[in-house]
Design a protein around this motif. Structure first.
Motif, mmCIF file in Angstrom:
data_model
loop_
_atom_site.group_PDB
_atom_site.id
_atom_site.type_symbol
_atom_site.label_atom_id
_atom_site.label_comp_id
_atom_site.label_asym_id
_atom_site.label_seq_id
_atom_site.Cartn_x
_atom_site.Cartn_y
_atom_site.Cartn_z
ATOM 1 N N PHE A 167 1.803 -2.392 -7.546
ATOM 2 C CA PHE A 167 2.005 -3.070 -6.099
ATOM 3 C C PHE A 167 2.083 -2.207 -5.058
ATOM 4 O O PHE A 167 1.334 -2.051 -4.115
ATOM 5 N N HIS B 150 -1.452 -0.437 -4.524
ATOM 6 C CA HIS B 150 -2.199 -1.180 -4.064
ATOM 7 C C HIS B 150 -1.922 -1.223 -2.399
ATOM 8 O O HIS B 150 -2.766 -1.296 -1.634
ATOM 9 N N ALA B 151 -0.658 -1.087 -2.141
ATOM 10 C CA ALA B 151 -0.322 -1.224 -0.748
ATOM 11 C C ALA B 151 -0.758 0.003 0.192
ATOM 12 O O ALA B 151 -0.753 -0.037 1.290
ATOM 13 N N THR C 9 -3.456 1.185 0.376
ATOM 14 C CA THR C 9 -4.777 0.828 1.307
ATOM 15 C C THR C 9 -4.500 0.521 2.590
ATOM 16 O O THR C 9 -5.472 0.456 3.401
ATOM 17 N N PHE D 171 -9.375 1.670 -8.312
ATOM 18 C CA PHE D 171 -7.703 1.109 -8.416
ATOM 19 C C PHE D 171 -7.435 0.687 -9.770
ATOM 20 O O PHE D 171 -6.486 0.859 -10.256
ATOM 21 N N ILE E 292 -0.669 -8.957 -1.379
ATOM 22 C CA ILE E 292 0.089 -8.073 -0.253
ATOM 23 C C ILE E 292 1.512 -8.384 -0.068
ATOM 24 O O ILE E 292 1.807 -9.314 -0.146
#
Lengths: 268, 295
Positions: free
Chosen positions: A183, A186-187, A189, A230, A267
């Motif tokens: 997570f 991904h954050a 980005t 990713f 998100i």
């Protein structure tokens, strides 16, 4: 221009090496793959450092939140609530403008307004709060028998924490912590979309992807490339964390071992 | 707004702020908060509906439908977050325009994708080039709502699917023993009982949805983030009667507090909802409530 040449020119573009100008027209698939791939370096940088530093702070936070002393418990509770209760996006903006104001007061804060330090600090605090909550939950679900056994062996204080409580906490928290790590990556980005400017077009993967999407009006190539990278990063995390999980569970009988369950989330 | 606002330079601090915070642009800022609430109010039920349909499809007895439901859930959940948001808005926009193009301009002989450009005939443009500004904004907002609903629908589908599976098997068997059909069992026994199992997941999802609303900014909507950046920036005396330095930090602090308050209120409301749903359920929580009632 061959693809090898492109990789030489743009492979480390996000760090400022190689060709200075980004490609302007006739975008090849190779250029998109190379530039977005060079942007991934930043995502890995943010993710890895924030995760490593956040791990330490999270342990402290979890212990503080479980403490009976309210002078330790309340600050930890507030810290976790503030960072888990508000969007990371807003935290980035706020931190950027805060650092910008501080920069006006003292030149010591100059590096804080650039992404490599400022965004890293925000990500570090944010992941520390999320991980702290996970660890806190794990601390509360440590089997009572384990602690009683430690007491019976005469372990107490720091030794008991280091030998019994901490490893058990990690073992219980590890599946959730793996998700948190994915997570967090991904954050990363969000960094270049939220205040922190990309200086000399040195950005992360999504920065270059949106550059291509804007120039070509075609989102169907660059964004799937980001997704592809990713997925690779995610698989890497799963491999590393899976190995650690195995190590943490090695003393248990086969059927009592906790499996990793990967639950990606949107998100934060 | 107030009568004494005509000459801001002569005002004391309190009055200056009361004038400053009620200017026309600040009203747009406050309206943007309603946009966020509207997005949540529209997206949450639609996503829940998508989720319910997705979960029903995923446990259907009809094989292709089951595949469709499972594919929807795992596909959307597997793709990294923000990429989906950026990708989906452009993709949906192009899909709509392409469909309108096929219907409205049958005689069009040029290719739609010319190299890197996406070109449809003028009549197929969405919204039409001649339509007023608010149409463009509403269209953009609508695309954002659909994107949010699709993404969060998949997450809700996953939660509801898990909730349906968590209902004790004995409850369904009892319903069948009473002679209920599949449909009756589903609507009268399964659905009323699944919420208590699904609610922790759904409330988690609601928190994530609240925290995803600033992404509206990335989708090009004039939301609170947009206005905070606009209003907070340094204002020089030449352009406004309320000059000030760089106040963006304070505007974002305000947004931060807004979100913290919002999540706190949500936590309290969801907790009391959970208490109500637990009442009379065959769970540990329900049992504890039953014992707490004095008889």
């Amino acid at each position: 221009m061959s693809c090898v040449q492109t990789i030489q020119d743009y492979g480390l573009r996000s760090l400022g090496f190689g060709e200075r100008l980004l490609p302007r027209e006739g975008f090849t698939l190779c250029e998109q793959f190379t530039l977005i791939g060079s942007g991934i370096i930043w995502n890995v940088y943010f993710g890895a450092l924030a995760l490593a530093a956040g791990f330490l702070l999270a342990t402290v936070l979890a212990v503080a939140k479980q403490s009976h002393n309210r002078w330790l418990r309340k600050p930890a509770e507030w810290f976790i609530f503030i960072f888990r209760g508000s969007p990371l996006f807003i935290q980035f903006f706020f931190a950027y403008f805060l650092f910008l104001s501080l920069k006006g007061a003292s030149s010591f804060f100059n590096p804080f307004t650039s992404a490599w330090l400022g965004a890293l600090i925000v990500l570090f605090l944010n992941t520390a709060a999320y991980t702290g909550e996970i660890f806190y939950g794990a601390l509360r679900s440590i089997p009572k028998g384990d602690i009683e056994a430690a007491d019976a062996y005469g372990l107490s204080g720091w030794t008991r924490f280091r030998r019994i409580i901490w490893p058990t906490m990690l073992r219980l928290a590890w599946p959730a912590y793996t998700n948190e790590a994915i997570f967090l990556f991904h954050a990363t980005t969000l960094v270049y979309f939220s205040g922190f400017p990309a200086w000399q077009q040195k950005g992360d993967a999504l920065y270059y992807a949106s550059y291509f999407a804007d120039k070509t009006f075609n989102p169907f190539v660059p964004y799937p490339i980001v997704a592809f990278y990713f997925i690779l990063v995610t698989l890497g995390i799963i491999a590393i964390f899976g190995a650690v999980n195995k190590r943490l569970n090695q003393h248990l009988p086969q059927e009592a071992r906790r499996k990793l369950r990967i639950r990606p989330q949107v998100i934060r | 707004m107030f009568s004494f606002c005509s000459d801001p330079d002569a005002l004391d601090t309190v009055r200056w702020f009361s004038c400053y915070l009620t200017t026309g642009v600040h009203m747009s800022f406050y309206v943007a908060f309603f946009k966020v609430l509207l997005l949540l109010a529209v997206t949450a039920p639609v996503a829940l509906g998508f989720g319910f349909l997705g979960a029903m499809a995923a446990r259907s007895h009809f094989l292709p439908l089951r595949w469709f439901g499972k594919a929807y859930i795992s596909l959307v959940r597997g793709v990294p977050d923000i990429v989906f948001f950026l990708f989906f808005v452009i993709a949906l926009d192009q899909a709509f325009e392409w469909m309108r193009h096929q219907v409205l301009c049958p005689g069009w002989d040029q290719p739609i994708w010319q190299g890197n450009d996406f070109i449809v005939c003028q009549a197929a443009k969405l919204p039409l080039g001649t339509s007023p500004q608010w149409m463009h904004q509403t269209y953009g907002f609508g695309l954002a709502v659909i994107t949010f609903a699709i993404v969060f629908g998949a997450f809700a589908a996953n939660v509801l699917f898990g909730g349906m599976r968590a209902v004790p098997r004995a409850q369904l068997e009892t319903a069948e023993a009473y002679g209920m059909s599949h449909r009756q069992t589903f609507w009268r026994v399964l659905v009323p009982q699944m919420w208590v199992y699904a609610l922790p997941g759904l409330s988690n999802l609601w928190m994530v949805l609240i925290k995803a609303t600033p992404l509206l900014f990335l989708l090009g909507i004039e939301d609170i983030v947009y206005w905070a950046r606009e209003l907070g920036g340094t204002k020089t005396p030449g352009f406004t009667s309320f000059p000030h330095g760089d106040w963006r930090m304070w505007y974002f602090l305000f947004l931060l507090i807004f979100y913290l308050g919002f999540t706190r209120v949500s936590e309290v409301v969801l907790e009391s909802l959970m208490q109500r749903l637990t009442l009379g359920q065959a769970t540990a929580g329900g049992e504890a409530q039953r014992k707490a009632v004095p008889r």
